[in-house]
Design an enzyme around this catalytic site. Sequence first.
Site, short mmCIF file in Angstrom:
data_model
loop_
_atom_site.label_atom_id
_atom_site.label_comp_id
_atom_site.label_asym_id
_atom_site.label_seq_id
_atom_site.Cartn_x
_atom_site.Cartn_y
_atom_site.Cartn_z
N ASN A 131 -22.93 -69.34 -9.31
CA ASN A 131 -22.49 -68.12 -9.98
C ASN A 131 -22.79 -66.98 -9.01
O ASN A 131 -23.94 -66.57 -8.88
CB ASN A 131 -23.26 -67.94 -11.30
CG ASN A 131 -22.94 -66.59 -11.96
OD1 ASN A 131 -22.05 -65.87 -11.51
ND2 ASN A 131 -23.67 -66.27 -13.01
N LYS A 175 -22.07 -64.00 -9.27
CA LYS A 175 -22.24 -62.70 -9.96
C LYS A 175 -21.43 -61.65 -9.21
O LYS A 175 -20.36 -61.97 -8.68
CB LYS A 175 -23.73 -62.37 -10.07
CG LYS A 175 -24.52 -63.53 -10.69
CD LYS A 175 -25.89 -63.19 -11.13
CE LYS A 175 -26.53 -64.42 -11.77
NZ LYS A 175 -27.87 -64.16 -12.28
N HIS A 194 -22.71 -65.61 -20.39
CA HIS A 194 -23.89 -65.45 -19.53
C HIS A 194 -24.80 -64.38 -20.13
O HIS A 194 -24.32 -63.40 -20.70
CB HIS A 194 -23.46 -65.07 -18.11
CG HIS A 194 -24.59 -65.16 -17.13
ND1 HIS A 194 -25.53 -64.16 -17.01
CD2 HIS A 194 -24.95 -66.14 -16.27
CE1 HIS A 194 -26.42 -64.55 -16.10
NE2 HIS A 194 -26.09 -65.73 -15.64
N GLU A 246 -26.29 -62.03 -18.84
CA GLU A 246 -26.03 -60.67 -18.36
C GLU A 246 -24.86 -60.05 -19.13
O GLU A 246 -24.84 -58.84 -19.35
CB GLU A 246 -25.78 -60.70 -16.84
CG GLU A 246 -27.10 -60.94 -16.09
CD GLU A 246 -26.97 -61.68 -14.77
OE1 GLU A 246 -25.86 -61.80 -14.23
OE2 GLU A 246 -28.02 -62.15 -14.28
N GLU A 276 -30.15 -71.32 -19.62
CA GLU A 276 -30.65 -70.34 -18.67
C GLU A 276 -31.66 -69.43 -19.36
O GLU A 276 -31.27 -68.44 -20.01
CB GLU A 276 -29.49 -69.48 -18.14
CG GLU A 276 -28.45 -70.25 -17.38
CD GLU A 276 -27.76 -69.39 -16.33
OE1 GLU A 276 -27.67 -69.85 -15.20
OE2 GLU A 276 -27.35 -68.25 -16.64
N GLY A 331 -33.11 -64.68 -11.70
CA GLY A 331 -33.28 -63.68 -10.65
C GLY A 331 -34.71 -63.20 -10.49
O GLY A 331 -34.98 -62.21 -9.81
N SER A 343 -33.40 -69.20 -11.21
CA SER A 343 -34.21 -69.34 -9.98
C SER A 343 -34.27 -70.77 -9.48
O SER A 343 -35.29 -71.19 -8.93
CB SER A 343 -35.63 -68.77 -10.19
OG SER A 343 -35.55 -67.38 -10.49
N GLY A 398 -27.62 -68.93 -9.14
CA GLY A 398 -27.28 -67.55 -8.78
C GLY A 398 -27.58 -67.30 -7.32
O GLY A 398 -26.83 -67.67 -6.42
P1 13P Z 1 -30.65 -67.02 -10.24
O1 13P Z 1 -30.43 -68.41 -9.68
O2 13P Z 1 -30.39 -65.94 -9.23
O3 13P Z 1 -31.95 -66.90 -10.94
O4 13P Z 1 -29.49 -66.81 -11.36
C1 13P Z 1 -29.30 -67.80 -12.31
C2 13P Z 1 -28.09 -67.46 -13.08
O5 13P Z 1 -28.05 -66.51 -13.83
C3 13P Z 1 -26.91 -68.33 -12.89
O6 13P Z 1 -25.92 -68.05 -13.84
#
Ligand code: 13P
Length: 251
Positions: free
Chosen positions: A9, A11, A95, A97, A167, A173, A212, A233
């Site tokens: 992803n 983002k 997601h 976010e 997640e 993140g 992460s 991510g």
């Molecule tokens: P990270 O791997 O940066 O923590 O993000 C995970 C994520 O939100 C994947 O959709």
Amino acid sequence: MRQPLVAGNWKMNGSRASVAELLDGLKAGIDQVTTAEVAVCAPFVYIADVQSRLDGSPIKWGGQDVSVHEAGAYTGETAGPMLADFGCHFVIIGHSERRAYHGESDDLVAQKFSAALAAGLVPILCVGETLEERESGVTEQVVARQLDAVISACGIDDIGKGVIAYEPVWAIGTGKTATPEQAQDVHAFIRGRLAQSSGAVADKVRVLYGGSMNPKNAAELMAQPDIDGGLIGGASLKAADFLAVCSAANR
Ligand code: 13P
């Protein structure tokens, strides 16, 4: 047996130049490292570039969101048939976010899940609790609510056509990964919840972990019986890191 899936992803990251470099790196290495299914979910504006670079490679691609509408006066939205038109296989739905910064409710997420399927896309449905929810001991209630919204709107058979990603919001993140045991517990809970409606769907649906995940922790997480891959991510933005995570998904 469920084939593992590793999906990047990206983002809201990248440029045409960095996307080209990343994809060339992935294409050069992917055949050697994994038997897992691999995909990248790109920002909408780069999907045409992704398609032209990945066409003919084993790597699939997708979007990060989809409109509930098929077409029409919805400024700023991107419809499922448009993603399909650019060869997308997957689309990320709900997601955290989008739930947190764009006010996406469980109901809207369920509608998006349906819209994705209607367009022939495979939805990757994200669920997961915040730190506050984990600390108050309501992780399972939150995940059950998020799942049940889609099961009741779309039906268990449609869930079987998608992928679920657990997640935990506190792990996204932050560099703070769920332990393999913490993740496995929730993954087993998710599969159990699906099994209440259909054992066959529960057996078949892939449940990915996201938050992460990186080359150091991926193998241990993916060794858990109910973890069928990852939604990645930060570590999906560098070819070497993403390939290393993909290789950890070999079964
Ligand atoms: P990270 O791997 O940066 O923590 O993000 C995970 C994520 O939100 C994947 O959709």
